[in-house]
Scaffold this motif. Structure first.
Motif, PDB file in Angstrom:
ATOM      1  N   GLU A  36     -18.100  65.246   4.104  1.00 44.80           N
ATOM      2  CA  GLU A  36     -17.734  65.352   5.496  1.00 44.80           C
ATOM      3  C   GLU A  36     -18.852  65.976   6.309  1.00 44.80           C
ATOM      4  O   GLU A  36     -19.357  67.040   5.982  1.00 44.80           O
ATOM      5  CB  GLU A  36     -16.473  66.210   5.645  1.00 44.80           C
ATOM      6  CG  GLU A  36     -16.097  66.478   7.094  1.00 44.80           C
ATOM      7  CD  GLU A  36     -15.051  67.574   7.218  1.00 44.80           C
ATOM      8  OE1 GLU A  36     -14.635  67.853   8.344  1.00 44.80           O
ATOM      9  OE2 GLU A  36     -14.679  68.138   6.180  1.00 44.80           O
TER      10      GLU A  36
ATOM     11  N   ARG B  64     -18.393  68.271  12.766  1.00 45.99           N
ATOM     12  CA  ARG B  64     -18.323  67.694  14.104  1.00 45.99           C
ATOM     13  C   ARG B  64     -19.059  68.589  15.086  1.00 45.99           C
ATOM     14  O   ARG B  64     -18.896  69.802  15.069  1.00 45.99           O
ATOM     15  CB  ARG B  64     -16.866  67.542  14.538  1.00 45.99           C
ATOM     16  CG  ARG B  64     -16.688  66.771  15.837  1.00 45.99           C
ATOM     17  CD  ARG B  64     -15.257  66.281  15.971  1.00 45.99           C
ATOM     18  NE  ARG B  64     -14.327  67.380  16.124  1.00 45.99           N
ATOM     19  CZ  ARG B  64     -13.969  67.902  17.301  1.00 45.99           C
ATOM     20  NH1 ARG B  64     -14.504  67.418  18.406  1.00 45.99           N
ATOM     21  NH2 ARG B  64     -13.097  68.875  17.380  1.00 45.99           N
ATOM     22  N   SER B  65     -19.908  68.008  15.921  1.00 42.52           N
ATOM     23  CA  SER B  65     -20.691  68.782  16.877  1.00 42.52           C
ATOM     24  C   SER B  65     -20.366  68.335  18.292  1.00 42.52           C
ATOM     25  O   SER B  65     -19.877  67.227  18.522  1.00 42.52           O
ATOM     26  CB  SER B  65     -22.194  68.618  16.605  1.00 42.52           C
ATOM     27  OG  SER B  65     -22.582  67.269  16.761  1.00 42.52           O
TER      28      SER B  65
ATOM     29  N   VAL C  78     -22.065  73.303  16.551  1.00 39.29           N
ATOM     30  CA  VAL C  78     -21.096  72.991  15.503  1.00 39.29           C
ATOM     31  C   VAL C  78     -20.214  74.226  15.318  1.00 39.29           C
ATOM     32  O   VAL C  78     -20.724  75.323  15.098  1.00 39.29           O
ATOM     33  CB  VAL C  78     -21.794  72.627  14.174  1.00 39.29           C
ATOM     34  CG1 VAL C  78     -20.757  72.348  13.091  1.00 39.29           C
ATOM     35  CG2 VAL C  78     -22.699  71.411  14.371  1.00 39.29           C
TER      36      VAL C  78
ATOM     37  N   ASP D  80     -13.111  75.874  17.697  1.00 35.82           N
ATOM     38  CA  ASP D  80     -12.770  74.476  17.925  1.00 35.82           C
ATOM     39  C   ASP D  80     -11.351  74.220  17.414  1.00 35.82           C
ATOM     40  O   ASP D  80     -11.144  73.631  16.354  1.00 35.82           O
ATOM     41  CB  ASP D  80     -13.774  73.578  17.209  1.00 35.82           C
ATOM     42  CG  ASP D  80     -13.618  72.117  17.610  1.00 35.82           C
ATOM     43  OD1 ASP D  80     -12.799  71.846  18.505  1.00 35.82           O
ATOM     44  OD2 ASP D  80     -14.310  71.279  17.027  1.00 35.82           O
TER      45      ASP D  80
ATOM     46  N   SER E 208      -9.961  70.799  16.093  1.00 35.39           N
ATOM     47  CA  SER E 208     -10.276  70.252  14.779  1.00 35.39           C
ATOM     48  C   SER E 208      -9.289  70.716  13.713  1.00 35.39           C
ATOM     49  O   SER E 208      -9.377  70.295  12.574  1.00 35.39           O
ATOM     50  CB  SER E 208     -11.687  70.663  14.366  1.00 35.39           C
ATOM     51  OG  SER E 208     -11.747  72.058  14.154  1.00 35.39           O
TER      52      SER E 208
END
Length: 404
Positions: free
Chosen positions: A109, A112-113, A364, A398, A401
């Motif tokens: 994986e 995600r940024s 990130v 985040d 996510s």
């Protein structure tokens, strides 16, 4: 033989009681079991029962721990059983941080940024203006060495000196194509062996090698050098990490620093991380106040203060760190654009330097593993610590996510 049986049972009960008293309050790594003892049931009255039962319930501090009840045992079996095994060695992998680089479940994986731009107010870098140095420090990488990790990947540890403090700061580099300018620069009077010993070589070292591959022609064995690798256009993943002895070495559940360091190394070790990664490890313990003051702050937290209030009560800033050394080290490693692994918006602008010498193009998020349902750990202290970072220090997590 009732008298003998009574002596054996009495001696076993006394031994069990003594053992309980000695081990009940000790840290988990002193216990003969691999997980700390959480509850020991009291022995029943021996005058009314021929046999006494006791059970041990254990649960470990790591993310995979579950309460396990040991089988019931009689005192007769205890008296006749061999002595308990000695405590496991403190060097046992069972007592290293729960996610030592490479030991986590393999995953391809990619993190995600999100794009960031510190030059505009809406650039995702927060509203605070971090403290910036007027000029960047001078840094020099004095030695580099290959470190094979427990997971099979490799990284290169770079040790830096500088002109602003007497500490040795580190750059943990994943990927052989990321090199230090000050390390590779030839030094007056040094030999090829000198260069190889301090890590200024291309390719790999091996017994009998005589050339660094940088000051003269390399042998055929050395032909697969870093310079032969294709140039990567994407910026590498970078983590600016401040030293935390308690969280990285002493198994502290007051913060998530150890978990963050391990997770950064895991992400940079992924096969999909083709551009490599850099962990800048700055020796600024306790957000810059030092280990002694940090331990005082822990005592103030136990007295009711949060992590910010504790620092202020000790007459320190809530965060006394600076990041000019990190900027200078990134420039020495040839990085002018990076993806930054952080939740701290102030760190984005601070790492870029006074004149934006390094540009952070993407951020990130570093979400706690337990929040994502992927292990990690939970404790009352770390939840309060994270809550304070979000509410008082403006850290961005985040949440989108996280699993629903």
């Amino acid at each position: 033989m009732p008298d003998l049986d009574g002596k054996i049972n009495g001696r076993a009960a006394a031994t069990s009681k003594s053992w309980h008293q000695e081990t009940a309050d000790l840290p988990s790594f002193y216990s003969p079991q691999s997980r700390p003892i959480r509850d020991i049931s009291r022995l029943t009255n021996a005058q009314h029962e021929d046999q006494e039962d006791f059970s041990l319930s254990s649960s470990g501090p790591s993310s995979h721990a579950r309460d396990v009840e040991a089988p019931t045992a009689t005192l007769d079996s205890i008296a006749s059983s061999p002595a308990p095994l000695p405590p496991p060695s403190l060097l046992s992998p069972a007592f290293t941080p729960p996610a030592t680089p490479g030991t986590a479940t393999p995953s391809s994986e990619q993190p995600r940024s999100v794009p960031v731009d510190s030059s505009i107010p809406s650039g995702g870098c927060g509203t605070k203006k971090p403290r910036l140095l007027e000029t960047l420090p001078e840094v020099q990488c004095i030695v580099r060495a290959r470190i094979p990790t427990t997971g099979g990947t490799e990284m290169f540890l770079h040790l830096y000196t500088n002109n602003v403090d007497q500490k040795e700061h580190l750059a943990i580099v994943f990927g052989p194509h990321i090199r230090s300018t000050t390390l590779d620069t030839p030094r007056e009077g040094e030999t090829e062996m000198d260069r190889m010993v301090r890590g200024a070589y291309t390719g790999r070292l091996y017994p009998g090698r005589t050339r660094s591959g940088m000051m003269g022609p390399a042998t055929l064995t050395d032909s697969n050098t870093e310079s032969d690798m294709p140039e990567q256009n994407d910026p590498p993943l970078v983590r600016i990490h401040s030293e935390c002895y308690t969280g990285e070495t002493a198994w502290s559940a007051r913060c998530d620093c150890g978990e963050q360091l391990d997770e950064a190394a895991r992400l940079m070790s992924l096969p999909s991380a083709k551009t490599g990664g850099i962990i800048i490890y700055l020796r600024q313990e306790g957000r810059g106040i030092g280990l002694g003051e940090k331990l005082k702050a822990y005592n103030l937290q136990d007295l009711g203060s949060d992590t910010v209030e504790a620092n202020l009560l000790l007459r320190h800033p809530a965060d006394a760190r600076s990041y000019g050394l990190a900027t200078a080290m990134l420039l020495d490693l040839g990085q002018q654009e990076v993806k930054l692994l952080t939740n701290n918006p102030e760190k984005i602008r601070a790492v870029e330097g006074p004149n934006r010498e390094v540009r952070v193009t993407e951020r990130v998020a570093m979400v706690p593993l337990s929040w994502k349902g992927r292990g990690g750990f939970r404790s009352r202290e770390v939840e309060g610590y994270l809550k304070t970072k979000i509410e008082k220090m403006g850290h961005m997590l985040d949440i989108g996510s996280l699993p629903s």
